[in-house]
Design an enzyme around this catalytic site. Structure first.
Site, PDB file in Angstrom:
ATOM      1  N   ASP A   1      -7.577   5.800  -8.386  1.00 21.31           N
ATOM      2  CA  ASP A   1      -8.443   4.625  -8.518  1.00 21.31           C
ATOM      3  C   ASP A   1      -9.867   4.638  -8.507  1.00 21.31           C
ATOM      4  OD1 ASP A   1      -8.819   5.126  -5.881  1.00 21.31           O
ATOM      5  OD2 ASP A   1      -7.891   3.248  -5.188  1.00 21.31           O
TER       6      ASP A   1
ATOM      7  N   THR B   1      -7.426   8.326  -0.711  1.00 24.72           N
ATOM      8  CA  THR B   1      -6.809   7.106   0.108  1.00 24.72           C
ATOM      9  C   THR B   1      -5.898   7.760   1.045  1.00 24.72           C
ATOM     10  OG1 THR B   1      -7.081   5.536  -1.863  1.00 24.72           O
ATOM     11  CG2 THR B   1      -5.521   4.842   0.040  1.00 24.72           C
TER      12      THR B   1
ATOM     13  N   GLU C   1       0.955  -1.228   0.070  1.00 28.04           N
ATOM     14  CA  GLU C   1      -0.163  -0.077  -0.046  1.00 28.04           C
ATOM     15  C   GLU C   1       0.730   1.090  -0.036  1.00 28.04           C
ATOM     16  OE1 GLU C   1      -3.303   0.227  -0.095  1.00 28.04           O
ATOM     17  OE2 GLU C   1      -3.467  -1.802  -0.324  1.00 28.04           O
TER      18      GLU C   1
END
Length: 270
Positions: A73, A78, A55
């Site tokens: 994405d 995020t 990640e």
């Protein structure tokens, strides 16, 4: 009570030597399996470091509480130790929980905007200061605890519970955890539960009489299929050159040392 008294009298009447019946030895593999699942603190830390390698391209998962960016994405921002997303609801849940335990925190004012953008990649109502305020919140021990709480509630605990129910060991529980982190556990075709259902068409987990390695390979096959359905997740190296490596080596307990690659970068835990 009467049965206990009778049993006690019977035992007293039996010679001491006759009472010493040695228990059957537990196989080493079974002892190791019983000793630590993924919820063992040391194993959990390993799991977090492996996920962070994928990640965040770093083993230092504790440095990721402040992390936030839009990685393009389709999930909006995020952020944090497990990739909470503004577009998928888990970031909203996190900020709501943080606000319950610490009203008036620096992120509370963004709750209306997080509710509006949920389900989209929009930054409406979040820019220009949300990323700055997220980093500021990450200096607060209560926000770190809130991230830990939501990680466990939404991802870690369900993965470990399903893994134990399926009869898989520490590696299998990690494989489940990494899948639920990326795909969530919703009802769509690429969710964790759908991946597991797809694997069930090919193999059985140990709890249903199947072979553990065969089952985990079937699960990873289904996971790779799910990843390839989405361009942002089409690089499957976190499976191919990490989880498959551990599985091929028969490291079902996720014991160290561990060596793997993600996106071409090499990692090691001694």
């Amino acid at each position: 009570m009467a049965v206990g008294a009778l049993l006690g009298a019977t035992l007293l009447a039996v010679p001491a030597a006759a009472q010493a019946v040695p228990a059957a030895p537990t196989p080493p593999a079974a002892r190791a399996r019983a000793a630590a699942g993924l919820d063992d603190p040391a194993k959990k830390d390993i799991a977090m470091r492996i996920v962070s390698s994928a990640e965040n391209s770093s083993l230092d998962w504790k440095a990721q509480y402040k992390y936030i960016e839009d990685i393009g994405d389709g999930r909006g921002y995020t952020a944090g130790i497990i990739g909470f997303c503004s577009g998928t609801g888990d970031m909203l849940d996190l900020v709501e929980y943080y606000t319950q335990v610490k009203p008036g925190n620096v992120l509370a004012k963004y709750l209306p905007a997080l509710r509006r953008v949920n389900g989209s990649d929009s930054h409406s109502g979040l820019d220009p200061n949300f990323t700055r305020d997220w980093a500021k919140a990450a200096q607060d021990a209560e926000f770190k605890k809130a991230q830990d709480h939501e990680r466990d509630r939404v991802y870690f605990d369900p993965a470990v519970k399903q893994g134990k129910s399926d009869g898989v060991g520490t590696l299998g529980q990690f494989i489940y955890y990494d899948a639920i982190v990326m795909h969530g556990d919703g009802g769509d075709a690429t969710s964790f539960r759908s991946i597991r259902k797809r694997a069930l068409a090919k193999a059985k987990p140990p709890a249903q009489g199947g072979n553990e390695t065969t089952w985990l390979n079937a699960f990873l096959d289904a996971r790779v299929w799910a990843m390839k359905q989405e361009e942002a997740h089409s690089d499957t190296s976190r499976v191919d050159t990490a989880q498959r490596v551990f599985l091929r080596k028969g490291n079902l307990n996720l014991n160290t040392p561990l060596d793997w690659k993600v996106y071409g970068d090499s990692y090691h835990i001694g």
